[in-house]
Scaffold this motif. Structure first.
Motif, PDB file in Angstrom:
ATOM      1  N   GLY A  41     -16.281 -23.468 -42.041  1.00 23.66           N
ATOM      2  CA  GLY A  41     -14.904 -23.754 -41.650  1.00 23.66           C
ATOM      3  C   GLY A  41     -13.859 -23.041 -42.469  1.00 23.66           C
ATOM      4  N   THR A  42     -14.287 -22.205 -43.422  1.00 18.84           N
ATOM      5  CA  THR A  42     -13.347 -21.466 -44.254  1.00 18.84           C
ATOM      6  C   THR A  42     -13.401 -19.983 -43.900  1.00 18.84           C
ATOM      7  N   GLU A  43     -12.420 -19.228 -44.385  1.00 17.91           N
ATOM      8  CA  GLU A  43     -12.384 -17.782 -44.221  1.00 17.91           C
ATOM      9  C   GLU A  43     -12.737 -17.136 -45.565  1.00 17.91           C
ATOM     10  N   ALA A  44     -13.785 -16.354 -45.584  1.00 20.74           N
ATOM     11  CA  ALA A  44     -14.240 -15.745 -46.828  1.00 20.74           C
ATOM     12  C   ALA A  44     -13.328 -14.594 -47.240  1.00 20.74           C
ATOM     13  N   VAL A  45     -13.012 -14.568 -48.536  1.00 17.38           N
ATOM     14  CA  VAL A  45     -12.330 -13.429 -49.156  1.00 17.38           C
ATOM     15  C   VAL A  45     -13.291 -12.904 -50.217  1.00 17.38           C
ATOM     16  N   ALA A  46     -13.923 -11.780 -49.940  1.00 18.58           N
ATOM     17  CA  ALA A  46     -14.943 -11.254 -50.845  1.00 18.58           C
ATOM     18  C   ALA A  46     -14.274 -10.569 -52.039  1.00 18.58           C
ATOM     19  N   ALA A  47     -14.518 -11.096 -53.225  1.00 18.42           N
ATOM     20  CA  ALA A  47     -13.920 -10.534 -54.437  1.00 18.42           C
ATOM     21  C   ALA A  47     -14.756 -10.933 -55.638  1.00 18.42           C
ATOM     22  N   ASP A  48     -14.787 -10.062 -56.631  1.00 10.75           N
ATOM     23  CA  ASP A  48     -15.514 -10.323 -57.872  1.00 10.75           C
ATOM     24  C   ASP A  48     -14.493 -10.545 -58.977  1.00 10.75           C
ATOM     25  N   LEU A  49     -14.399 -11.773 -59.473  1.00 12.47           N
ATOM     26  CA  LEU A  49     -13.411 -12.097 -60.492  1.00 12.47           C
ATOM     27  C   LEU A  49     -13.702 -11.419 -61.826  1.00 12.47           C
ATOM     28  N   ALA A  50     -14.914 -10.919 -61.983  1.00 14.70           N
ATOM     29  CA  ALA A  50     -15.239 -10.184 -63.209  1.00 14.70           C
ATOM     30  C   ALA A  50     -14.566  -8.813 -63.234  1.00 14.70           C
ATOM     31  N   ASP A  51     -13.990  -8.423 -62.112  1.00  9.06           N
ATOM     32  CA  ASP A  51     -13.283  -7.140 -61.999  1.00  9.06           C
ATOM     33  C   ASP A  51     -11.849  -7.412 -61.540  1.00  9.06           C
ATOM     34  N   PRO A  52     -11.001  -7.943 -62.412  1.00  7.30           N
ATOM     35  CA  PRO A  52      -9.650  -8.340 -62.000  1.00  7.30           C
ATOM     36  C   PRO A  52      -8.823  -7.196 -61.421  1.00  7.30           C
TER      37      PRO A  52
END
Length: 228
Positions: A41-52
């Protein structure tokens, strides 16, 4: 319907909050490394927080954003002389630099909706004991970020910090295992309980703002670095 962005939405508190808000009809943007792990039910936002530095490019175009909830985090425990520069940098990137950059990138959309930024911190963000230098430093920094943002955005964006105590999540279990510390889930809060508290914070009417909120189990477990 509100639009809410949640980091760390694939597990623990973030996943519980994402599921709760999506079920009631909010549009939930779930920031996750793997889109397949975004809650239903959510919309994915693909991101790696280790790479700000790459975060801004990963975000969808948003004219308005009602809330940004920083739930993602990593926790490493150990003595000061046990951490390398790389270890420090990774934890600070995920726990502090990424929230700062994500907030910066979404501030125009948050201002447009007179929105809300919620930082999920930790009791260690208020007082760090032995073995918590890296995690504590990142969480103390997160508190400073929230306090500065609140002062800068007065009247434009609400800013809240929530400090959960011991919560029954995979991260908590792994920490206890790494430190050979006894773990009793009956003396921990559930991720769902913390998520419901975050829902309450988000639902506070616009003429008020929760500044700091600390949660703890009624009979908390001893600190992992302490004697039982």
């Amino acid at each position: 319907m509100r639009t809410v962005m949640i980091t760390g939405a694939s597990r623990g508190i973030g996943a519980a909050l994402a599921a709760l808000l999506a079920a009631r009809g909010d549009r939930v943007l779930a920031v996750v490394r793997d889109p397949a792990t975004a809650p239903e039910g959510t919309e994915a936002v693909a991101a790696d927080l280790a790479d700000p530095a790459a975060l801004a490019r990963a975000l969808p175009a948003l004219d308005r954003l009602d809330a940004l909830v920083h739930c993602a985090g990593v926790a490493s425990a150990g003595p000061v002389d046990g951490f390398s520069v790389a270890g420090w940098q990774r934890e600070l990137n995920i726990n502090l630099v990424a929230p700062a950059e994500l907030t910066r990138a979404t501030l125009p959309a948050l201002r447009a909706s007179r929105g809300h930024v919620v930082f999920v911190n930790s009791g260690v963000g208020l007082a760090a004991g032995p073995m918590w230098s890296v995690y504590g430093a990142s969480k103390h920094g997160l508190k400073a970020l929230a306090d500065a943002l609140r002062a800068e955005e007065t009247g434009a964006v609400r800013v809240t910090t929530v400090y959960p105590g011991v919560t029954d999540t995979g991260m908590q279990r792994q920490l206890r295992e790494d430190l050979s510390s006894a773990y009793d889930p009956t003396r921990a809060m559930s991720a769902e309980t913390v998520a419901k508290t975050l829902e309450y914070v988000l639902d506070v009417p616009a003429d008020a703002m929760v500044v700091d909120l600390r949660l703890t189990p009624p009979v908390p477990m001893p600190h992992p670095a302490s004697k039982p």
